[in-house]
Design a protein around this motif. Structure first.
Motif, PDB file in Angstrom:
ATOM      1  N   TYR A 283       0.829  -1.200   0.000  1.00  0.00           N
ATOM      2  CA  TYR A 283       0.000   0.000   0.000  1.00  0.00           C
ATOM      3  C   TYR A 283       0.867   1.255   0.000  1.00  0.00           C
ATOM      4  O   TYR A 283       0.594   2.218  -0.727  1.00  0.00           O
ATOM      5  N   GLY A 284       1.917   1.257   0.812  1.00  0.00           N
ATOM      6  CA  GLY A 284       2.821   2.406   0.849  1.00  0.00           C
ATOM      7  C   GLY A 284       3.488   2.656  -0.495  1.00  0.00           C
ATOM      8  O   GLY A 284       3.584   3.798  -0.952  1.00  0.00           O
ATOM      9  N   ILE A 285       3.925   1.582  -1.145  1.00  0.00           N
ATOM     10  CA  ILE A 285       4.543   1.709  -2.474  1.00  0.00           C
ATOM     11  C   ILE A 285       3.534   2.239  -3.483  1.00  0.00           C
ATOM     12  O   ILE A 285       3.850   3.081  -4.320  1.00  0.00           O
ATOM     13  N   GLU A 286       2.298   1.752  -3.377  1.00  0.00           N
ATOM     14  CA  GLU A 286       1.231   2.222  -4.280  1.00  0.00           C
ATOM     15  C   GLU A 286       0.989   3.714  -4.099  1.00  0.00           C
ATOM     16  O   GLU A 286       0.857   4.455  -5.081  1.00  0.00           O
ATOM     17  N   LYS A 287       0.961   4.175  -2.861  1.00  0.00           N
ATOM     18  CA  LYS A 287       0.715   5.595  -2.606  1.00  0.00           C
ATOM     19  C   LYS A 287       1.901   6.451  -3.040  1.00  0.00           C
ATOM     20  O   LYS A 287       1.712   7.542  -3.564  1.00  0.00           O
ATOM     21  N   ILE A 288       3.110   5.979  -2.842  1.00  0.00           N
ATOM     22  CA  ILE A 288       4.296   6.739  -3.260  1.00  0.00           C
ATOM     23  C   ILE A 288       4.380   6.819  -4.780  1.00  0.00           C
ATOM     24  O   ILE A 288       4.613   7.874  -5.352  1.00  0.00           O
ATOM     25  N   GLY A 289       4.164   5.679  -5.438  1.00  0.00           N
ATOM     26  CA  GLY A 289       4.267   5.637  -6.899  1.00  0.00           C
ATOM     27  C   GLY A 289       3.064   6.189  -7.628  1.00  0.00           C
ATOM     28  O   GLY A 289       3.143   6.552  -8.799  1.00  0.00           O
ATOM     29  N   GLY A 290       1.921   6.228  -6.963  1.00  0.00           N
ATOM     30  CA  GLY A 290       0.724   6.789  -7.572  1.00  0.00           C
ATOM     31  C   GLY A 290      -0.053   5.835  -8.461  1.00  0.00           C
ATOM     32  O   GLY A 290      -1.022   6.239  -9.080  1.00  0.00           O
ATOM     33  N   HIS A 291       0.345   4.565  -8.534  1.00  0.00           N
ATOM     34  CA  HIS A 291      -0.409   3.598  -9.328  1.00  0.00           C
ATOM     35  C   HIS A 291      -0.223   2.200  -8.753  1.00  0.00           C
ATOM     36  O   HIS A 291       0.681   1.952  -7.969  1.00  0.00           O
ATOM     37  N   ARG A 292      -1.117   1.302  -9.153  1.00  0.00           N
ATOM     38  CA  ARG A 292      -1.081  -0.077  -8.667  1.00  0.00           C
ATOM     39  C   ARG A 292      -0.746  -0.987  -9.842  1.00  0.00           C
ATOM     40  O   ARG A 292      -1.450  -1.004 -10.849  1.00  0.00           O
ATOM     41  N   ASP A 293       0.322  -1.763  -9.690  1.00  0.00           N
ATOM     42  CA  ASP A 293       0.676  -2.746 -10.704  1.00  0.00           C
ATOM     43  C   ASP A 293       1.448  -3.900 -10.060  1.00  0.00           C
ATOM     44  O   ASP A 293       1.643  -3.930  -8.844  1.00  0.00           O
ATOM     45  N   TRP A 294       1.895  -4.819 -10.883  1.00  0.00           N
ATOM     46  CA  TRP A 294       2.576  -6.007 -10.381  1.00  0.00           C
ATOM     47  C   TRP A 294       3.907  -5.679  -9.726  1.00  0.00           C
ATOM     48  O   TRP A 294       4.387  -6.425  -8.864  1.00  0.00           O
ATOM     49  N   LYS A 295       4.500  -4.560 -10.100  1.00  0.00           N
ATOM     50  CA  LYS A 295       5.786  -4.169  -9.506  1.00  0.00           C
ATOM     51  C   LYS A 295       5.633  -3.845  -8.018  1.00  0.00           C
ATOM     52  O   LYS A 295       6.534  -4.126  -7.222  1.00  0.00           O
ATOM     53  N   ASN A 296       4.499  -3.274  -7.646  1.00  0.00           N
ATOM     54  CA  ASN A 296       4.237  -3.015  -6.227  1.00  0.00           C
ATOM     55  C   ASN A 296       4.216  -4.325  -5.446  1.00  0.00           C
ATOM     56  O   ASN A 296       4.774  -4.412  -4.349  1.00  0.00           O
ATOM     57  N   ALA A 297       3.555  -5.329  -6.005  1.00  0.00           N
ATOM     58  CA  ALA A 297       3.498  -6.635  -5.347  1.00  0.00           C
ATOM     59  C   ALA A 297       4.894  -7.243  -5.241  1.00  0.00           C
ATOM     60  O   ALA A 297       5.257  -7.810  -4.204  1.00  0.00           O
ATOM     61  N   MET A 298       5.683  -7.121  -6.294  1.00  0.00           N
ATOM     62  CA  MET A 298       7.022  -7.692  -6.297  1.00  0.00           C
ATOM     63  C   MET A 298       7.889  -7.045  -5.212  1.00  0.00           C
ATOM     64  O   MET A 298       8.527  -7.737  -4.420  1.00  0.00           O
ATOM     65  N   VAL A 299       7.899  -5.729  -5.155  1.00  0.00           N
ATOM     66  CA  VAL A 299       8.719  -5.026  -4.163  1.00  0.00           C
ATOM     67  C   VAL A 299       8.176  -5.292  -2.752  1.00  0.00           C
ATOM     68  O   VAL A 299       8.948  -5.533  -1.818  1.00  0.00           O
ATOM     69  N   GLY A 300       6.870  -5.271  -2.605  1.00  0.00           N
ATOM     70  CA  GLY A 300       6.271  -5.564  -1.297  1.00  0.00           C
ATOM     71  C   GLY A 300       6.624  -6.953  -0.809  1.00  0.00           C
ATOM     72  O   GLY A 300       6.958  -7.149   0.361  1.00  0.00           O
TER      73      GLY A 300
END
Length: 147
Positions: A90-107
């Motif tokens: 969720y934090g990565i999504e808010k920082i990056g401004g979008h939701r994609d598979w990369k957020n899941a990978m980093v999370g």
């Protein structure tokens, strides 16, 4: 040429919806992840302990108490891992401004690294668990879009 077909549906029932409102989306998602996956971890232990009791053919008060303690411990452990993952994603999504598979990978990678870094027995596996966590989270993200 003759052929056959099969058609059907699979439903999940009973359905139980449970929501906790902590007042902020970050906290809501984190607590939701903790509760959902924590319950899965506890149910896993309950199934294993039930199998053991049935296999051995004996049940005692001591074994039930031990099983309940193990259920709480596993539920809290897996719930914490899930809560960290959901919070990081969720934090990565808010920082990056979008939701994609990369957020899941980093999370998943951050969660895998943190989980092994705090475990004294497996501290040397931080990188391996980061890669594994990232791979599992990425696969889960891709699979969630197939359905």
């Amino acid at each position: 040429m003759p052929h056959g077909a099969f058609s059907g549906s699979l439903t999940t029932s009973p359905k139980f919806d449970f929501a906790v409102d902590m007042g902020h989306p970050f906290l809501n998602r984190t607590v939701d992840g903790f509760i959902n996956i924590g319950a899965v971890g506890a149910c896993k232990v309950a199934a294993e302990e039930t199998f053991e009791c049935l296999h051995r053919g004996d049940v005692s008060k001591h074994k039930v108490e031990r099983a309940l303690k193990k259920m709480c411990k596993e539920g809290a452990y897996w719930g914490t891992i899930a809560g960290v993952y959901v919070g990081v994603e969720y934090g990565i999504e808010k920082i990056g401004g979008h939701r994609d598979w990369k957020n899941a990978m980093v999370g998943g990678a951050v969660t895998g690294a943190l989980a092994s870094a705090v475990n004294k027995k497996h501290r040397q596996n931080v990188v391996k668990n980061a890669i594994t966590g990232g791979a599992i989270a990425t696969a889960a993200e891709f699979l969630s879009h197939l359905a």
